[in-house]
Design a protein around this motif. Structure first.
Motif, PDB file in Angstrom:
ATOM      1  N   UNK A  26      25.124  16.092  32.053  1.00  0.00           N
ATOM      2  CA  UNK A  26      24.374  17.238  32.550  1.00  0.00           C
ATOM      3  C   UNK A  26      25.059  18.527  32.115  1.00  0.00           C
ATOM      4  N   UNK A  27      24.274  19.465  31.595  1.00  0.00           N
ATOM      5  CA  UNK A  27      24.803  20.750  31.169  1.00  0.00           C
ATOM      6  C   UNK A  27      25.435  20.763  29.798  1.00  0.00           C
ATOM      7  N   UNK A  74       7.811  13.347  32.528  1.00  0.00           N
ATOM      8  CA  UNK A  74       7.635  14.696  31.993  1.00  0.00           C
ATOM      9  C   UNK A  74       8.348  15.737  32.846  1.00  0.00           C
ATOM     10  N   UNK A  75       8.500  15.450  34.141  1.00  0.00           N
ATOM     11  CA  UNK A  75       9.252  16.368  34.998  1.00  0.00           C
ATOM     12  C   UNK A  75      10.753  16.269  34.720  1.00  0.00           C
ATOM     13  N   UNK A  76      11.161  15.131  34.210  1.00  0.00           N
ATOM     14  CA  UNK A  76      12.569  14.920  33.891  1.00  0.00           C
ATOM     15  C   UNK A  76      12.916  15.339  32.471  1.00  0.00           C
ATOM     16  N   UNK A 158      14.873  18.528  33.360  1.00  0.00           N
ATOM     17  CA  UNK A 158      16.329  18.466  33.398  1.00  0.00           C
ATOM     18  C   UNK A 158      16.917  18.128  32.030  1.00  0.00           C
ATOM     19  N   UNK A 159      16.094  17.490  31.179  1.00  0.00           N
ATOM     20  CA  UNK A 159      16.523  17.085  29.841  1.00  0.00           C
ATOM     21  C   UNK A 159      15.553  17.693  28.833  1.00  0.00           C
ATOM     22  N   UNK A 160      16.100  18.293  27.788  1.00  0.00           N
ATOM     23  CA  UNK A 160      15.277  18.935  26.762  1.00  0.00           C
ATOM     24  C   UNK A 160      15.574  18.312  25.411  1.00  0.00           C
ATOM     25  N   UNK A 189      22.445  23.781  34.134  1.00  0.00           N
ATOM     26  CA  UNK A 189      22.719  22.353  34.036  1.00  0.00           C
ATOM     27  C   UNK A 189      21.728  21.582  33.189  1.00  0.00           C
ATOM     28  N   UNK A 190      21.038  22.290  32.284  1.00  0.00           N
ATOM     29  CA  UNK A 190      20.085  21.627  31.395  1.00  0.00           C
ATOM     30  C   UNK A 190      20.823  20.743  30.394  1.00  0.00           C
TER      31      UNK A 190
END
Length: 488
Positions: A26-27, A74-76, A158-160, A189-190
């Motif tokens: 994360x991040x 998709x939200x994640x 949260x993940x890109x 924290x992306x």
């Protein structure tokens, strides 16, 4: 956090990527590199579910990616693919708003203030707010790319996953997008995984890099562990050199031509020197690779004009660099191809000698103003204000030096200068001890970079021996010129 374990997949039953394993916390930002056809985009598509995985697992926050339905995933995880099948009749706002679809209970029937804030924030972050009501079809390729990045950001996942997010962008907008992605990773924290072609951008903005080759993972680690010249050459089949970024502790890559044999072979000779009342000049027909402590254009570079400029003994300028720049402009010298040193010694007192060697030759030019000589081991006892010395030394090598040899040559030249001061019994007036130089000495090593590369430049190497002899003898001569001038 995302964890990839032994992942394989591709088109239909034919795997394109094989046995890929890594994790991104994360991040953190991971960059995926590799030549065309190495499987970079395919890996991203398999990770996002666009293409099927034939083996392995992907864990998102500790859960198998297959346990999420499409809306929950998709939200994640937000995905920016390389090609976009967007309806180009949409306005920019409408295109960015599509990123909020996973958060809707119906097709935009439950638009909330949070949705609006996410869209507005994404447009501001990517610099497309001013195009909010403009149709996508009227935007340039780079502007469209920024809209698609904004769409992915608006998803607030949260993940890109980004496939070449800087495609079509100029350097200013590349920096803007990557600065923004990096900022979101650090502050929000992306977790970011992005495919990049530019290894230098990847090194600057990514915490870790994954290097692909033939659908497999060739290397994974910090940028300095992956961007190793020999490894990059092996994967890309191209000559490269690595160097340190000038401001941050990250490696950078420079592409090297396949061959330099076509370049003209030439040498520097004493006839290339000109001495006027105001300066000593070396003018070359081709740039010399130069390492120096000069006032103008110091450090490492390629220059075809070297100037050792004589200034008055009381030369005190608050903006020396500005004054030198004005001098160059007035005298019609190129600011970008000229190295400038300053000396309080009259130019007529310069000593210039040429020394033959098996590899070619070395030319040495020295001006030695020793009136304010100091012992470096005793300068901590002094309270002097800065003043003009100066012993300026040029070493021009008709040969090819490695990076290491350049710096060793500087050490060799400095040792030879110090020995010359000892030989001539030049003393620090305050301490009475043997001087090692003056407070403002400058040194320059330049090479034509022709011929077989000499790896080292220390005192017992072929080039070091000539530099040691040449600098010693020329410095002694320059000191005597100075002494004789003041006896008149």
């Amino acid at each position: 956090m995302i964890v990839v374990k032994h992942l394989s997949g591709g088109y239909e039953d034919v795997p394109i990527v094989h046995d890929i394993s890594f994790s991104v916390e994360k991040g953190k930002v991971l960059g995926i590199l590799g030549p065309n056809g190495s499987g970079k985009s395919t890996l991203l598509k398999v990770m996002s579910g666009i293409l099927p995985a034939t083996a392995g697992t992907i864990l998102v926050d500790g859960k198998n990616i297959n346990s999420y339905n499409a809306r929950a995933l998709a939200k994640k995880m937000a995905v920016l693919p390389q090609l976009h099948a967007n309806a180009f009749s949409n306005s920019v706002r409408e295109a960015v708003s599509l990123g909020r679809y996973p958060h809707q209970t119906g097709f935009f029937s439950s638009w909330t203030e949070r949705d609006e804030q996410a869209v507005q924030h994404a447009m501001m972050q990517t610099g497309v707010k001013r195009y909010e009501q403009t149709s996508m079809e009227f935007l340039s390729g780079g502007e469209q790319q920024r809209v698609f990045v904004a769409q992915a950001l608006a998803q607030t996942a949260e993940i890109l996953l980004l496939d070449e997010p800087t495609n079509h962008l100029d350097i200013a907008h590349q920096r803007q997008i990557l600065d923004m992605v990096r900022k979101e990773a650090i502050e929000c924290g992306l977790t970011v995984i992005m495919v990049l072609h530019d290894m230098n951008l990847a090194a600057l903005y990514c915490d870790e890099l994954l290097l692909m080759e033939g659908g497999r993972m060739r290397a994974f680690g910090a940028p300095h562990e992956v961007l190793i010249a020999s490894q990059i050459e092996d994967v890309y089949h191209a000559r490269v050199a690595t160097y340190a970024h000038p401001e941050i502790p990250k490696p950078q890559i420079t592409m090297m031509p396949a061959s330099v044999e076509h370049q003209q072979r030439a040498v520097i000779q004493k006839v290339n020197f000109t001495v006027t009342d105001h300066y000593i000049q070396l003018k070359s027909e081709f740039p010399l690779k130069t390492v120096s402590s000069a006032v103008h254009n110091p450090g490492i570079g390629w220059y075809d004009c070297l100037l050792n400029r004589s200034v008055p003994i009381d030369y005190v300028i608050s903006d020396v660099k500005g004054e030198v720049a004005e001098f160059l402009q007035k005298e019609l010298f190129s600011s970008t191809s000229t190295v400038v040193m300053l000396t309080a010694v009259p130019t007529e007192l310069v000593a210039i000698n040429e020394f033959k060697a098996s590899f070619g030759s070395v030319l040495v030019a020295v001006t030695a103003g020793i009136g304010n000589a100091v012992d470096v081991s005793r300068t901590h006892e002094r309270q002097d204000e800065p003043y003009i010395g100066t012993i300026n030394t040029w070493v021009i090598v008709n040969g090819c030096l490695s990076e290491e040899a350049f710096f060793q040559a500087m050490m060799t030249a400095n040792e030879a200068k110090t020995k010359a001061l000892q030989s001539e019994d030049i003393r620090d007036e305050l301490s009475g001890t043997i001087a090692t130089g003056t407070a403002t000495d400058s040194l320059l090593i330049a090479a034509t970079q022709k011929g077989e590369e000499m790896l080292y430049g220390g005192p017992i190497t072929d080039v070091g021996k000539i530099i040691g002899k040449g600098v010693f003898e020329t410095t002694v001569q320059a000191i005597k010129n100075y002494k004789n001038n003041f006896r008149r």
